[in-house]
Scaffold this motif. Structure first.
Motif, PDB file in Angstrom:
ATOM      1  N   SER A  60       0.476  12.512   4.960  1.00 17.84           N
ATOM      2  CA  SER A  60      -0.940  12.159   4.859  1.00 17.84           C
ATOM      3  C   SER A  60      -1.164  10.689   5.162  1.00 17.84           C
ATOM      4  CB  SER A  60      -1.480  12.490   3.463  1.00 17.84           C
ATOM      5  OG  SER A  60      -0.912  11.661   2.472  1.00 17.84           O
ATOM      6  N   MET A  61      -0.157   9.854   4.909  1.00 12.85           N
ATOM      7  CA  MET A  61      -0.277   8.438   5.248  1.00 12.85           C
ATOM      8  C   MET A  61      -0.140   8.209   6.742  1.00 12.85           C
ATOM      9  SD  MET A  61       1.573   6.023   2.447  1.00 12.85           S
ATOM     10  CE  MET A  61       0.844   4.609   3.269  1.00 12.85           C
ATOM     11  N   ALA A  68       0.827  -1.207   0.000  1.00 17.00           N
ATOM     12  CA  ALA A  68       0.000   0.000   0.000  1.00 17.00           C
ATOM     13  C   ALA A  68       0.859   1.254   0.000  1.00 17.00           C
ATOM     14  CB  ALA A  68      -0.924  -0.009   1.214  1.00 17.00           C
ATOM     15  N   TYR A  69       1.930   1.238   0.794  1.00 19.98           N
ATOM     16  CA  TYR A  69       2.835   2.387   0.828  1.00 19.98           C
ATOM     17  C   TYR A  69       3.439   2.633  -0.546  1.00 19.98           C
ATOM     18  CZ  TYR A  69       6.980   5.169   1.667  1.00 19.98           C
ATOM     19  OH  TYR A  69       7.944   6.138   1.592  1.00 19.98           O
ATOM     20  N   ARG A  70       3.928   1.571  -1.162  1.00 11.05           N
ATOM     21  CA  ARG A  70       4.564   1.725  -2.466  1.00 11.05           C
ATOM     22  C   ARG A  70       3.555   2.225  -3.502  1.00 11.05           C
ATOM     23  NH1 ARG A  70       8.308  -2.590  -5.885  1.00 11.05           N
ATOM     24  NH2 ARG A  70       8.338  -1.371  -7.823  1.00 11.05           N
ATOM     25  N   GLU A  71       2.356   1.694  -3.489  1.00  8.25           N
ATOM     26  CA  GLU A  71       1.342   2.118  -4.452  1.00  8.25           C
ATOM     27  C   GLU A  71       1.028   3.606  -4.301  1.00  8.25           C
ATOM     28  OE1 GLU A  71      -3.286   0.989  -5.744  1.00  8.25           O
ATOM     29  OE2 GLU A  71      -2.282  -0.078  -4.102  1.00  8.25           O
ATOM     30  N   TYR A  72       1.084   4.085  -3.073  1.00  7.42           N
ATOM     31  CA  TYR A  72       0.749   5.476  -2.798  1.00  7.42           C
ATOM     32  C   TYR A  72       1.886   6.430  -3.164  1.00  7.42           C
ATOM     33  CZ  TYR A  72      -1.322   9.376  -0.211  1.00  7.42           C
ATOM     34  OH  TYR A  72      -1.870  10.574   0.141  1.00  7.42           O
ATOM     35  N   VAL A  73       3.141   6.003  -2.918  1.00 12.80           N
ATOM     36  CA  VAL A  73       4.280   6.897  -3.075  1.00 12.80           C
ATOM     37  C   VAL A  73       4.963   6.762  -4.439  1.00 12.80           C
ATOM     38  CG1 VAL A  73       6.545   7.524  -2.113  1.00 12.80           C
ATOM     39  CG2 VAL A  73       4.664   6.910  -0.589  1.00 12.80           C
ATOM     40  N   VAL A  96       2.719  13.639   0.876  1.00 13.64           N
ATOM     41  CA  VAL A  96       2.137  12.302   0.725  1.00 13.64           C
ATOM     42  C   VAL A  96       2.516  11.399   1.892  1.00 13.64           C
ATOM     43  CG1 VAL A  96       1.991  12.442  -1.778  1.00 13.64           C
ATOM     44  CG2 VAL A  96       4.023  11.426  -0.744  1.00 13.64           C
ATOM     45  N   THR A  97       3.729  11.532   2.393  1.00 13.01           N
ATOM     46  CA  THR A  97       4.096  10.671   3.509  1.00 13.01           C
ATOM     47  C   THR A  97       3.428  11.117   4.803  1.00 13.01           C
ATOM     48  OG1 THR A  97       6.141  11.937   3.794  1.00 13.01           O
ATOM     49  CG2 THR A  97       6.280   9.889   2.536  1.00 13.01           C
TER      50      THR A  97
END
Length: 249
Positions: free
Chosen positions: A141-142, A111-116, A138-139
């Motif tokens: 917001s996660m 999920a982290y990789r997909e977001y960043v 982005v980081t």
């Protein structure tokens, strides 16, 4: 009699001695080396991440052997060094380790990789300041409500070295390679402690994965920097002392 060596490998939030404010007292009992990874310097221009060069810095610092304490992205170099020269590593202490290559198929890491990852895909189109600002956004917001400033993965933009300009810090962030590109393998037979802050599922997922390979996992307050907290700092010193006792038993 010479002191036992401890090599400290920083993440993104500072480097050298400044990255380890709660670990200075260990220098009274140990030969402590506080490293600077490639691209981290107050004078020389920042350069792109070089995982192999960072691992070599750690290996060279170990000399005839010692303990390694590494934070966040610095854990990549620590693990690579331990895989290459396990006989030099008395113990490995990984604080909030950004070892995403090892957990690529697990849900929080995926999920982290997909977001960043889309941000890294646009890296060439962005200025240093634009990339840095978007990375922080982005980081953060996660991280969830109340946790802004503690960013998962390459988080570490929490405490930059005060003497550096915002332009230099932004350039360094822009040059960092995604952690999931690091060529990592499991460390064979090295006593390992994983210390997390209990705040971010990504790091807890990595820690739990490492326990399946024999590591011990402990949680201390302090968000992305649990080693700054007295409880976390004591866990680090106690683990090193326990390994020293075991080696001399």
């Amino acid at each position: 009699m010479s002191k036992t060596r401890i090599v400290f490998v920083h993440g993104m939030d500072g480097y050298g001695v400044a990255a380890w404010p709660a670990q200075h007292l260990l220098a009274g009992n140990y030969d402590c080396l506080f490293l600077k990874r490639t691209g981290f310097d107050a004078v020389e221009p920042p350069v792109a991440t070089d995982f192999e060069a960072d691992a070599r810095i750690v290996i060279d610092a170990l000399g005839e052997g010692g303990h390694i304490v590494a934070h966040a992205q610095g854990a990549i170099a620590a693990v690579m060094a331990a895989v290459e020269r396990p006989e030099l590593v008395k113990s490995l202490i990984l604080v909030e380790p950004a070892l995403l290559s090892l957990t690529a198929e697990l849900p929080a890491t995926a999920a982290y990789r997909e977001y960043v990852e889309p941000l890294f895909a646009r890296s060439a189109e962005l200025s240093d300041m634009a990339f840095s600002a978007e990375f922080r956004r982005v980081t953060a917001s996660m991280a969830g409500p109340g946790r802004a400033g503690y960013s998962p993965g390459a988080a570490g933009v929490v405490r930059p070295v005060p003497a550096e300009s915002s332009a230099r810090i932004a350039a360094r962030i822009h040059l960092q390679a995604p952690q999931w590109e690091a060529p990592l393998h499991i460390v064979p037979g090295v006593p390992t402690l994983v210390l997390t802050g209990g705040w971010e599922p990504l790091y807890e997922e990595i820690a739990e994965y490492l326990t399946t390979t024999g590591a011990v996992h402990r949680v201390a307050p302090g968000g992305h920097r649990p080693h700054d907290n007295p409880q976390g700092a004591e866990m680090i010193s106690a683990f090193v002392a326990a390994q020293e006792d075991a080696l001399h038993a």
